[in-house]
Write a protein that holds these residues in place. Structure first.
Motif, PDB file in Angstrom:
ATOM      1  N   ALA A   1       0.819  -1.169  -0.006  1.00  0.00           N
ATOM      2  CA  ALA A   1       0.030  -0.060  -0.132  1.00  0.00           C
ATOM      3  C   ALA A   1       0.987   1.259  -0.058  1.00  0.00           C
ATOM      4  O   ALA A   1       1.892   1.506   0.749  1.00  0.00           O
ATOM      5  N   GLU A   2       0.445   2.161  -0.865  1.00  0.00           N
ATOM      6  CA  GLU A   2       1.079   3.378  -0.837  1.00  0.00           C
ATOM      7  C   GLU A   2       0.058   4.468  -1.004  1.00  0.00           C
ATOM      8  O   GLU A   2      -0.576   4.889  -1.816  1.00  0.00           O
ATOM      9  N   GLY A   3      -0.279   4.923   0.308  1.00  0.00           N
ATOM     10  CA  GLY A   3      -1.531   5.856   0.724  1.00  0.00           C
ATOM     11  C   GLY A   3      -2.655   5.141   0.327  1.00  0.00           C
ATOM     12  O   GLY A   3      -2.787   4.024   0.844  1.00  0.00           O
ATOM     13  N   LYS A   4      -3.371   5.443  -0.734  1.00  0.00           N
ATOM     14  CA  LYS A   4      -4.814   4.856  -1.127  1.00  0.00           C
ATOM     15  C   LYS A   4      -4.627   3.866  -2.289  1.00  0.00           C
ATOM     16  O   LYS A   4      -5.455   3.175  -2.584  1.00  0.00           O
ATOM     17  N   GLN A   5      -3.479   3.836  -2.840  1.00  0.00           N
ATOM     18  CA  GLN A   5      -3.070   3.047  -3.883  1.00  0.00           C
ATOM     19  C   GLN A   5      -2.125   1.723  -3.353  1.00  0.00           C
ATOM     20  O   GLN A   5      -1.709   1.795  -2.318  1.00  0.00           O
ATOM     21  N   ARG A   6      -2.163   0.774  -4.465  1.00  0.00           N
ATOM     22  CA  ARG A   6      -1.159  -0.229  -4.137  1.00  0.00           C
ATOM     23  C   ARG A   6      -0.105  -0.393  -5.302  1.00  0.00           C
ATOM     24  O   ARG A   6      -0.384  -0.132  -6.387  1.00  0.00           O
ATOM     25  N   ARG A   7       1.019  -0.723  -4.661  1.00  0.00           N
ATOM     26  CA  ARG A   7       2.306  -0.773  -5.858  1.00  0.00           C
ATOM     27  C   ARG A   7       2.640  -2.054  -5.797  1.00  0.00           C
ATOM     28  O   ARG A   7       2.842  -2.720  -5.227  1.00  0.00           O
ATOM     29  N   THR A   8       2.526  -2.469  -7.153  1.00  0.00           N
ATOM     30  CA  THR A   8       2.970  -3.941  -7.567  1.00  0.00           C
ATOM     31  C   THR A   8       4.458  -3.890  -7.426  1.00  0.00           C
ATOM     32  O   THR A   8       5.168  -3.300  -8.442  1.00  0.00           O
ATOM     33  N   VAL A   9       5.019  -4.849  -6.767  1.00  0.00           N
ATOM     34  CA  VAL A   9       6.459  -5.096  -6.510  1.00  0.00           C
ATOM     35  C   VAL A   9       6.817  -5.999  -7.548  1.00  0.00           C
ATOM     36  O   VAL A   9       7.784  -6.218  -8.157  1.00  0.00           O
ATOM     37  N   LEU A  10       6.137  -7.338  -7.379  1.00  0.00           N
ATOM     38  CA  LEU A  10       6.339  -8.500  -8.263  1.00  0.00           C
ATOM     39  C   LEU A  10       5.331  -8.932  -8.732  1.00  0.00           C
ATOM     40  O   LEU A  10       3.901  -8.798  -8.144  1.00  0.00           O
ATOM     41  N   ALA A  11       5.130  -9.388 -10.008  1.00  0.00           N
ATOM     42  CA  ALA A  11       4.043 -10.202 -10.618  1.00  0.00           C
ATOM     43  C   ALA A  11       4.235 -11.401 -11.267  1.00  0.00           C
ATOM     44  O   ALA A  11       5.332 -11.390 -12.297  1.00  0.00           O
ATOM     45  N   ASP A  12       3.678 -12.263 -11.075  1.00  0.00           N
ATOM     46  CA  ASP A  12       3.759 -13.831 -11.678  1.00  0.00           C
ATOM     47  C   ASP A  12       5.127 -14.208 -11.851  1.00  0.00           C
ATOM     48  O   ASP A  12       5.517 -14.520 -12.900  1.00  0.00           O
ATOM     49  N   ILE A  13       5.769 -14.390 -10.603  1.00  0.00           N
ATOM     50  CA  ILE A  13       7.212 -14.737 -11.010  1.00  0.00           C
ATOM     51  C   ILE A  13       7.260 -16.342 -10.807  1.00  0.00           C
ATOM     52  O   ILE A  13       6.663 -16.772 -10.106  1.00  0.00           O
ATOM     53  N   GLY A  14       8.043 -16.862 -11.637  1.00  0.00           N
ATOM     54  CA  GLY A  14       8.127 -18.625 -11.682  1.00  0.00           C
ATOM     55  C   GLY A  14       9.276 -18.916 -12.134  1.00  0.00           C
ATOM     56  O   GLY A  14       9.619 -18.551 -13.220  1.00  0.00           O
ATOM     57  N   PHE A  15       9.940 -19.852 -11.367  1.00  0.00           N
ATOM     58  CA  PHE A  15      11.335 -20.396 -11.783  1.00  0.00           C
ATOM     59  C   PHE A  15      11.417 -21.825 -10.901  1.00  0.00           C
ATOM     60  O   PHE A  15      10.937 -21.847  -9.640  1.00  0.00           O
ATOM     61  N   GLU A  16      12.594 -22.714 -11.210  1.00  0.00           N
ATOM     62  CA  GLU A  16      12.729 -23.579 -10.355  1.00  0.00           C
ATOM     63  C   GLU A  16      14.624 -23.558 -10.518  1.00  0.00           C
ATOM     64  O   GLU A  16      14.892 -23.140 -11.255  1.00  0.00           O
ATOM     65  N   VAL A  17      15.042 -23.939  -9.341  1.00  0.00           N
ATOM     66  CA  VAL A  17      16.344 -23.922  -9.196  1.00  0.00           C
ATOM     67  C   VAL A  17      16.818 -25.531  -8.608  1.00  0.00           C
ATOM     68  O   VAL A  17      16.390 -25.884  -7.657  1.00  0.00           O
ATOM     69  N   ALA A  18      17.650 -26.150  -9.300  1.00  0.00           N
ATOM     70  CA  ALA A  18      18.087 -27.396  -9.044  1.00  0.00           C
ATOM     71  C   ALA A  18      19.356 -27.500  -7.986  1.00  0.00           C
ATOM     72  O   ALA A  18      19.825 -26.599  -7.634  1.00  0.00           O
TER      73      ALA A  18
END
Length: 243
Positions: free
Chosen positions: A27-44
């Motif tokens: 939340a930033e005041g009355k708005q929301r700021r997206t920091v990460l969106a739909d992140i996907g990965f794998e690490v072996a």
């Protein structure tokens, strides 16, 4: 009869880290700021992955989500096949204590403890017997080139020496996953390169899995893969040599 060999092979193929569709906003005041969106990965297992991006791209937020320090709004993170979304804080604390190591830009050594005492902390938390603790501390001081410095305090060490201690502390309890946040960012170029090469050597020798957050191309070049973030989205996932 149970085929234990097959079970072990399946375990070996299980990613140490699996990230599926995670998103995070604040939340930033009355708005929301997206920091990460739909992140996907794998690490072996045994893989070294560099996470790169400009300041504000979401790298630190992602690292906190991977460690279970913060929780995503959407998606999930699995460590060694275990989902952390539904874990309570006691279970998350135990997971971090046993299976995750951390390396920080500013070392985060406890100034009132000696080198040996700093290294002993994760072992004590995991109830490693004292004889084993002494052996591991000696072995790891030799590996990072600090034989005989077990009685020194952090302020008696150079920056590069402190970061070597921090690296040893992150691996000494044999975690499955190590998260490093700008591990050479507080060092001069020459010292940073020495520490970087040591870090790469130790992880390949130990077969540990490393997620390395960095602004530096030199740091990212020791990795097996590059994950690039831009404005909260994963824009690039490739082998390091082709980056």
């Amino acid at each position: 009869m149970v085929d234990t060999g097959s079970a072990n092979r399946r375990d070996d193929r299980t990613p140490v880290l699996a990230v599926a569709g995670i998103g995070k906003s604040y939340a930033e005041g009355k708005q929301r700021r997206t920091v990460l969106a739909d992140i996907g990965f794998e690490v072996a297992r045994g893989e070294c992955v560099a996470l790169v991006g400009q300041s504000g791209s979401g790298k630190s937020t992602l690292l906190n989500l991977l460690a279970g320090i913060d929780k995503p709004d959407t998606g999930d993170v699995e460590i060694m096949g275990r989902s952390i979304a539904a874990m309570g804080e006691p279970e998350l604390t135990l997971l971090r204590r046993e299976h995750i190591g951390f390396i920080y830009q500013f070392f985060n050594l406890i100034p009132t403890l000696t080198v040996a005492e700093n290294l002993a902390l994760p072992l004590e938390l995991n109830r490693i017997p004292s004889a084993v603790r002494r052996q591991r501390i000696g072995d790891w001081l030799a590996k990072v080139g600090l034989d005989g410095r077990e009685g020194a305090f952090p302020d008696e060490l150079s920056g590069g020496e402190q970061q070597r201690v921090a690296i040893a502390r992150a691996i000494i309890h044999e975690p499955a996953l190590v998260l490093a946040d700008e591990p050479t960012g507080n060092l001069d170029g020459r010292t940073g390169n020495v520490v970087l090469q040591l870090l790469a050597h130790l992880f390949r020798d130990q077969g540990r899995t490393l997620i390395l957050v960095t602004h530096s191309r030199a740091v990212s070049e020791v990795a097996d893969r590059i994950l690039a973030l831009d404005n909260g989205r994963l824009t690039h996932d490739t082998e390091a040599l082709s980056w």
